[in-house]
Write a protein that holds these residues in place. Structure first.
Motif, short mmCIF file in Angstrom:
data_model
loop_
_atom_site.label_atom_id
_atom_site.label_comp_id
_atom_site.label_asym_id
_atom_site.label_seq_id
_atom_site.Cartn_x
_atom_site.Cartn_y
_atom_site.Cartn_z
N ASN A 1 58.77 7.87 48.70
CA ASN A 1 59.07 9.30 48.27
C ASN A 1 60.54 8.62 47.71
OD1 ASN A 1 57.04 10.36 49.22
ND2 ASN A 1 58.17 10.45 50.92
N ASP B 1 54.62 9.92 39.35
CA ASP B 1 54.89 11.25 39.51
C ASP B 1 54.37 12.28 39.53
OD1 ASP B 1 56.00 13.26 40.67
OD2 ASP B 1 58.12 12.82 39.50
N ASP C 1 55.14 14.97 40.95
CA ASP C 1 55.83 16.23 41.82
C ASP C 1 56.96 16.58 40.31
OD1 ASP C 1 54.51 16.69 44.14
OD2 ASP C 1 56.20 14.59 44.35
N PRO D 1 54.77 21.56 39.92
CA PRO D 1 54.40 20.73 38.99
C PRO D 1 53.66 20.45 38.24
CG PRO D 1 52.66 20.36 41.13
CD PRO D 1 54.05 21.69 41.31
N ASP E 1 46.17 15.14 45.22
CA ASP E 1 47.24 15.63 43.72
C ASP E 1 46.27 14.66 43.18
OD1 ASP E 1 47.76 18.23 45.75
OD2 ASP E 1 49.49 17.16 46.07
N SER F 1 58.94 19.27 39.48
CA SER F 1 59.91 19.88 41.06
C SER F 1 58.61 19.86 41.86
CB SER F 1 60.35 21.21 41.34
OG SER F 1 60.42 21.68 40.62
N PRO F 2 58.56 19.39 42.99
CA PRO F 2 57.14 20.08 44.08
C PRO F 2 56.58 21.40 44.19
CG PRO F 2 59.11 18.24 45.14
CD PRO F 2 59.28 18.79 44.15
N ARG G 1 52.65 17.54 35.83
CA ARG G 1 51.85 16.93 36.54
C ARG G 1 50.69 15.78 35.93
NH1 ARG G 1 49.19 18.58 41.89
NH2 ARG G 1 51.05 18.55 42.68
N GLU G 2 50.55 14.43 36.45
CA GLU G 2 51.13 13.59 36.60
C GLU G 2 51.75 13.09 35.23
OE1 GLU G 2 48.32 10.59 37.76
OE2 GLU G 2 47.25 12.36 38.44
N HIS H 1 60.45 13.40 45.39
CA HIS H 1 58.52 13.33 44.65
C HIS H 1 58.45 11.63 44.96
CE1 HIS H 1 60.14 15.75 40.68
NE2 HIS H 1 60.88 15.60 41.72
N ARG H 2 56.82 11.98 45.11
CA ARG H 2 55.97 11.30 45.61
C ARG H 2 56.01 10.56 44.11
NH1 ARG H 2 51.29 14.24 47.28
NH2 ARG H 2 52.26 16.21 44.97
#
Length: 175
Positions: free
Chosen positions: A161, A69, A71, A78, A15, A74-75, A81-82, A116-117
């Motif tokens: 996370n 981030d 995600d 996304p 990702d 929302s995951p 992103r990023e 979220h990561r």
């Protein structure tokens, strides 16, 4: 053993990053809590800029730190992103982020939906360099950024996370 790599399991490899070899120590602390791959942090635990300690061999080697981030928002969708949360360049080896040049100031995690990561990525620079502040935080691309500034592959990465604190319901885990 590669499939057990937490960056692969957490889909950070894929990702955000391509496969790379970790060559530099990276230690990140929010207060007294160390960031380890996949560890849960509440937004309230990550309000303040973390302490970042970078390994390396000497002060003449410089590093760039990126926090994204993948995600956002929302995951499950996304499309931003990023999302860039922090960008620091020219960090001398064996020191920390406070000794570098903050290009984009730290923005604390505020996820609204899902888990979220938040991914810290460290690159070794070829030398001191001018990095221009991105025009916006959303749709940042770590791979493109590394290519634009000739940073090569990351030398370290770590992620945690984070999810919204209130109203999420379900089971709570206390660490």
């Amino acid at each position: 053993m590669r499939e057990r790599d937490p960056l692969v399991v957490g889909r950070v490899i894929g990702d955000v990053l391509d496969q790379f070899t970790r060559t530099t120590a990276l230690r990140i602390m929010y207060g007294s809590r160390e960031v380890t791959n996949g560890r849960e942090f509440k937004p309230s635990q990550a309000v303040n800029q973390p302490r970042v300690d970078i390994g390396g061999n000497d002060l003449r080697t410089f590093y760039t730190l990126v926090l994204v981030d993948p995600d956002a928002p929302s995951p499950s969708d996304p499309h931003l992103r990023e999302y860039l949360h922090w960008l620091v360049t020219d960090i001398p080896g064996t020191t920390g982020a406070t000794f570098g040049q903050e290009v984009m100031c730290y923005e604390s995690p505020r996820p609204t939906m899902g888990i979220h990561r938040f991914v810290f990525v460290l690159f070794q620079q070829l030398g001191r360099q001018t990095v221009y502040t991105p025009g916006w935080r959303q749709n940042f691309n770590t791979r493109d950024f590394a290519e634009l500034y000739n940073l090569g592959s990351p030398v370290a990465a770590i992620y945690f996370n984070c999810q919204r604190e209130s109203g999420s319901g379900g089971r709570r885990m206390y660490l």
